[in-house]
Design an enzyme around this catalytic site. Structure first.
Site, PDB file in Angstrom:
ATOM      1  N   VAL A  69       4.192   0.944  -1.585  1.00 32.27           N
ATOM      2  CA  VAL A  69       4.525   2.328  -1.236  1.00 32.27           C
ATOM      3  C   VAL A  69       5.874   2.719  -1.832  1.00 32.27           C
ATOM      4  CG1 VAL A  69       4.886   3.946   0.656  1.00 32.27           C
ATOM      5  CG2 VAL A  69       3.166   2.149   0.877  1.00 32.27           C
ATOM      6  N   TYR A  70       6.871   1.878  -1.611  1.00 32.75           N
ATOM      7  CA  TYR A  70       8.209   2.145  -2.143  1.00 32.75           C
ATOM      8  C   TYR A  70       8.180   2.223  -3.665  1.00 32.75           C
ATOM      9  CZ  TYR A  70      13.161   1.475  -3.226  1.00 32.75           C
ATOM     10  OH  TYR A  70      14.437   1.612  -3.723  1.00 32.75           O
ATOM     11  N   ALA A  71       7.535   1.231  -4.296  1.00 30.80           N
ATOM     12  CA  ALA A  71       7.481   1.211  -5.761  1.00 30.80           C
ATOM     13  C   ALA A  71       6.801   2.470  -6.301  1.00 30.80           C
ATOM     14  CB  ALA A  71       6.759  -0.042  -6.246  1.00 30.80           C
ATOM     15  N   SER A  81       6.783   5.429  -4.999  1.00 32.27           N
ATOM     16  CA  SER A  81       7.691   6.571  -4.902  1.00 32.27           C
ATOM     17  C   SER A  81       8.682   6.571  -6.055  1.00 32.27           C
ATOM     18  CB  SER A  81       8.432   6.561  -3.558  1.00 32.27           C
ATOM     19  OG  SER A  81       9.455   5.571  -3.513  1.00 32.27           O
ATOM     20  N   LYS A  82       9.127   5.408  -6.469  1.00 39.29           N
ATOM     21  CA  LYS A  82      10.103   5.330  -7.554  1.00 39.29           C
ATOM     22  C   LYS A  82       9.457   5.518  -8.922  1.00 39.29           C
ATOM     23  CE  LYS A  82      13.663   4.825  -4.902  1.00 39.29           C
ATOM     24  NZ  LYS A  82      14.658   5.913  -4.784  1.00 39.29           N
TER      25      LYS A  82
END
Length: 242
Positions: free
Chosen positions: A152-154, A156-157
């Protein structure tokens, strides 16, 4: 770096801690006036109290749409101009996707992607009118590698890196530079969700960065001659690939 940003006004989101605080301190040292944007009023008051008239606290919950929209007008009321926007505020969701809380996913995507896009959208008319400006977005090493422990974090980036690269191509003709800094793991509150064993191993192996090291890269980007854009900077601890 004393004096290199003299006369400049910078806005830093997520300025109360971590990379945002380190970036703020570096810009203040370089002579800029800095508007510190964060939800943590106590931390902002304390930090600004140490830096006198050069630092301005602005308590904002960027996830509140009305407050987010009012950010640029508030900064202009306070400081009169915006030369630098460091869009740094963000949060982290790691681990197995199936175990993630969907409300946390919504919050992270809103802060890491939507808020950054809105902040940049809102500051551009001012910078275009002045025909100058620097926009730096805090991305992540996760934007350059499909990191399996943080999908999820990756994601977004990865999204925000595409945004940075496309907006840069739209606005360079107006004298505006847009770039991103993509650090590997930084010792900050964003690592609070890391499993304790993984965090301990990373610390012991020298596989974490200091926030000040990221701030040094940002200052390098900001202090180049105007005809030079540092498009993307990727920083990682030397041992991180082991």
């Amino acid at each position: 770096m004393a004096g290199e940003l003299q006369g400049k006004v910078a806005v830093v989101t997520g300025a109360a801690s971590g990379i945002g605080l380190a970036s703020t301190q570096a810009m203040l040292t370089a002579g800029a006036r800095v508007v510190l944007v964060d939800r943590d009023e106590a931390a902002l008051t304390s930090i600004c109290g140490e830096h006198g008239d050069a630092a301005f606290p602005l308590v904002v919950d960027l996830l509140d749409p009305a407050a987010c929209s009012a950010l640029v007008p508030h900064v202009l009321d306070i400081a009169g101009q915006i030369d630098i926007l460091h869009a740094n505020a963000g949060t982290y969701v790691g681990g197995e996707l199936v175990e993630a809380d969907t409300a946390a996913i919504d919050r992270m995507l809103n802060l890491n992607v939507n808020v950054v896009m809105k902040n940049v959208h809102d500051v551009l008319p001012h910078m275009i009118a002045r025909r100058t400006g620097d926009i730096v977005v805090t991305s992540s090493l996760a934007a350059h590698f499909p990191t399996p422990w943080e999908p999820v974090y990756a994601s977004s980036k990865w999204a925000i890196n595409c945004f940075v690269q496309t907006v840069r191509r739209q606005v360079f003709k107006h004298g505006i530079r847009v770039g991103s800094v993509s650090p590997g793991p930084v010792i900050s509150a964003l690592l609070a969700d890391w499993p304790e064993e993984k965090l301990k191993e990373a610390k012991e192996s020298g596989s974490l960065l200091e926030a000040s090291e990221v701030a040094d890269a940002i200052m390098f980007m900001l202090t180049r001659q105007r005809g030079l854009t540092i498009r993307d900077v990727v920083l990682m601890p030397t041992n991180f690939d082991l």
